[in-house]
Design a protein around this motif. Structure first.
Motif, PDB file in Angstrom:
ATOM      1  N   GLY A 150       0.823  -1.195  -0.006  1.00 44.20           N
ATOM      2  CA  GLY A 150       0.004  -0.062  -0.137  1.00 44.20           C
ATOM      3  C   GLY A 150       0.984   1.336  -0.133  1.00 44.20           C
ATOM      4  N   ARG A 195      -7.074  -6.885  -0.185  1.00 46.99           N
ATOM      5  CA  ARG A 195      -6.363  -5.913  -1.420  1.00 46.99           C
ATOM      6  C   ARG A 195      -6.103  -6.969  -2.461  1.00 46.99           C
ATOM      7  NH1 ARG A 195      -3.962  -1.073  -2.300  1.00 46.99           N
ATOM      8  NH2 ARG A 195      -1.894  -0.988  -3.134  1.00 46.99           N
ATOM      9  N   ARG A 237      -8.123   1.290  -2.898  1.00 48.30           N
ATOM     10  CA  ARG A 237      -8.408   0.167  -2.402  1.00 48.30           C
ATOM     11  C   ARG A 237      -7.585  -1.087  -2.795  1.00 48.30           C
ATOM     12  NH1 ARG A 237     -10.527  -3.614  -0.313  1.00 48.30           N
ATOM     13  NH2 ARG A 237     -12.493  -4.211   0.105  1.00 48.30           N
ATOM     14  N   HIS A 238      -7.464  -1.314  -4.205  1.00 49.80           N
ATOM     15  CA  HIS A 238      -6.796  -2.324  -4.854  1.00 49.80           C
ATOM     16  C   HIS A 238      -5.756  -1.818  -5.498  1.00 49.80           C
ATOM     17  CE1 HIS A 238     -10.205  -5.218  -3.819  1.00 49.80           C
ATOM     18  NE2 HIS A 238     -11.016  -4.205  -4.061  1.00 49.80           N
TER      19      HIS A 238
END
Lengths: 46, 381
Positions: free
Chosen positions: B18, B292, B312-313
């Motif tokens: 992330g 994810r 988010r992904h």
């Protein structure tokens, strides 16, 4: 589909798989080796 | 491991954690068939020679400076041919295709629902694999023999060798290829056309079959080997969703797919899936997935994807392969720049083309290289 013979020769493989001249260069030896492997396995005692 | 390879791996590690990587990572995929033709080899001849396939893949690794290895030298064409696989049939050009073949009858749904493994192994495999059908006693032995013969030939021509030699990403491993439950039924049991009719004829059978297939797939995932220290991916190409009405997607496709993604993550894998065609109508559903995932888009609107999914992904693909066929390198650079301006907002984008090239005419090499250079230049955060 009729039952397959236990072992197919090079000529029989060419006919069965309809291999063209180019395919006979590298593909055919792989198919022959597979047939030999099966023959060795099923002709043995164990 | 070299510093360049470490640097490339770090881009992927950051994105999975992330974090915004130093620059946009690139995972360019070029099919072996393209590589074979590019090298001047034949799909009838050298395609069956691991040595020549390796040479062709190496040529592409030299030419395409992607973070990942662009071409995998391995192929199973000889296995499909020997097995007389009705799902992988060579065309007149030597290229193997998956025809719209339907091995399962409509009235066999109860058997599939009762025990997918029994049904698959005893009923469908002989219908799909001609060698198993015509040699009931030794067909599976023959299949194993050809797989071992081909695998042995590739031992000294593996993609791992090229990955190491050309310092490409090796922190990611494909643990297995899988499918959404409804796609599995559509691809391997029925076919695209039959499943659409089945949904109308007996919706409950299809729903029950999806649940049964979910269990079947999860049992395979449980048994998939993991490589310690790597991101172990389960890859899923998604097929049927865009051929369905949103109401049918919500009822027949998404519930078992969502459970599958959850199960993949529960078993310590990461999910990577490719949304074929245009997923714009289903983007909200992707926010409803657990965890994810790495999601590729073939034809979705990149602006809408960024707007709806945010960080988010991980998102990838988008860049239209067709553009590489006719554009000039300068136009390709501009197009890459425009795409990066849209999709790099959250630092969760991996650059890749929206389809792998299959035939030589699909992409000009100077355009592939222009796209890669443009990402290296404009993709720095």
């Amino acid at each position: 589909m009729s039952e397959r013979k236990i072992f197919l020769t090079k000529e029989e493989l060419i006919e069965k798989y309809n291999l063209n001249e180019e395919e006979q260069v590298y593909l055919l030896p792989l198919l022959v080796e597979a047939e030999e492997t099966v023959r060795k396995q099923v002709a043995g005692t164990i | 491991m070299t510093s360049l390879q470490q640097e490339r791996n770090q881009l992927i590690l950051d994105i999975w954690q992330g974090k915004r990587p130093k620059r946009v990572p690139m995972q360019i995929m070029i099919s072996l068939e393209y590589a074979i033709q590019y090298k001047g080899y034949s799909l009838f001849r050298e395609y069956y020679s691991p040595k020549h396939c390796y040479e062709a893949a190496e040529e592409l690794a030299k030419l395409v400076n992607s973070d990942s290895l662009p071409t995998n030298p391995m192929n199973m064409a000889a296995v499909h041919r020997y097995a007389m696989n009705r799902f992988m049939v060579p065309g007149k050009d030597g290229f193997y295709q998956h025809p719209n073949y339907c091995p399962m009858k409509f009235e066999e749904y109860p058997e599939l629902i009762k025990d997918p493994l029994e049904f698959w192994a005893r009923k469908l495999r002989p219908r799909i694999l001609g060698i198993v059908e015509e040699d009931k006693q030794f067909g599976e032995l023959r299949l194993n023999a050809i797989k071992n013969v081909v695998a042995a030939k590739y031992r000294e021509y593996s993609p791992a060798e090229l990955t190491k030699k050309y310092e490409r990403i090796d922190v990611q491993a494909m643990a297995m290829m899988s499918m959404a439950p409804l796609d599995y039924i559509a691809d391997y049991f029925r076919n695209f056309t039959s499943i659409c009719i089945d949904i109308r004829r007996n919706p409950q059978w299809v729903l029950d079959a999806c649940e049964a297939m979910l269990e079947f797939i999860v049992e395979s995932i449980k048994r998939a080997p993991k490589i310690p220290g790597k991101i172990n991916l389960v890859n899923l190409p998604l097929h049927m969703a865009t051929y369905m009405k949103p109401k049918d997607f919500a009822k027949f496709y998404f519930p078992s797919f969502k459970k599958l993604i959850q199960s993949i993550q529960d078993h310590g894998f990461e999910a990577g899936f490719f949304c074929e065609e245009n997923w714009d109508p289903h983007l909200d559903a992707l926010n409803d997935l657990p965890g994810r995932a790495r999601i590729g888009f073939e034809a979705a609107d990149p602006k809408l994807v960024v707007e709806k999914l945010g960080n988010r992904h991980i998102i990838c693909n988008f860049f239209n392969t067709h553009f590489l066929r006719t554009a000039t390198p300068e136009e390709v650079r501009d197009e890459v720049k425009q795409l990066l301006d849209i999709v790099c907002v959250h630092g969760n984008f991996i650059f890749s083309f929206n389809k792998p090239f299959l035939c030589l005419g699909d992409a000009r090499m100077e355009n592939i290289q222009a796209a890669v250079d443009a990402v290296l230049e404009y993709g720095v955060y």
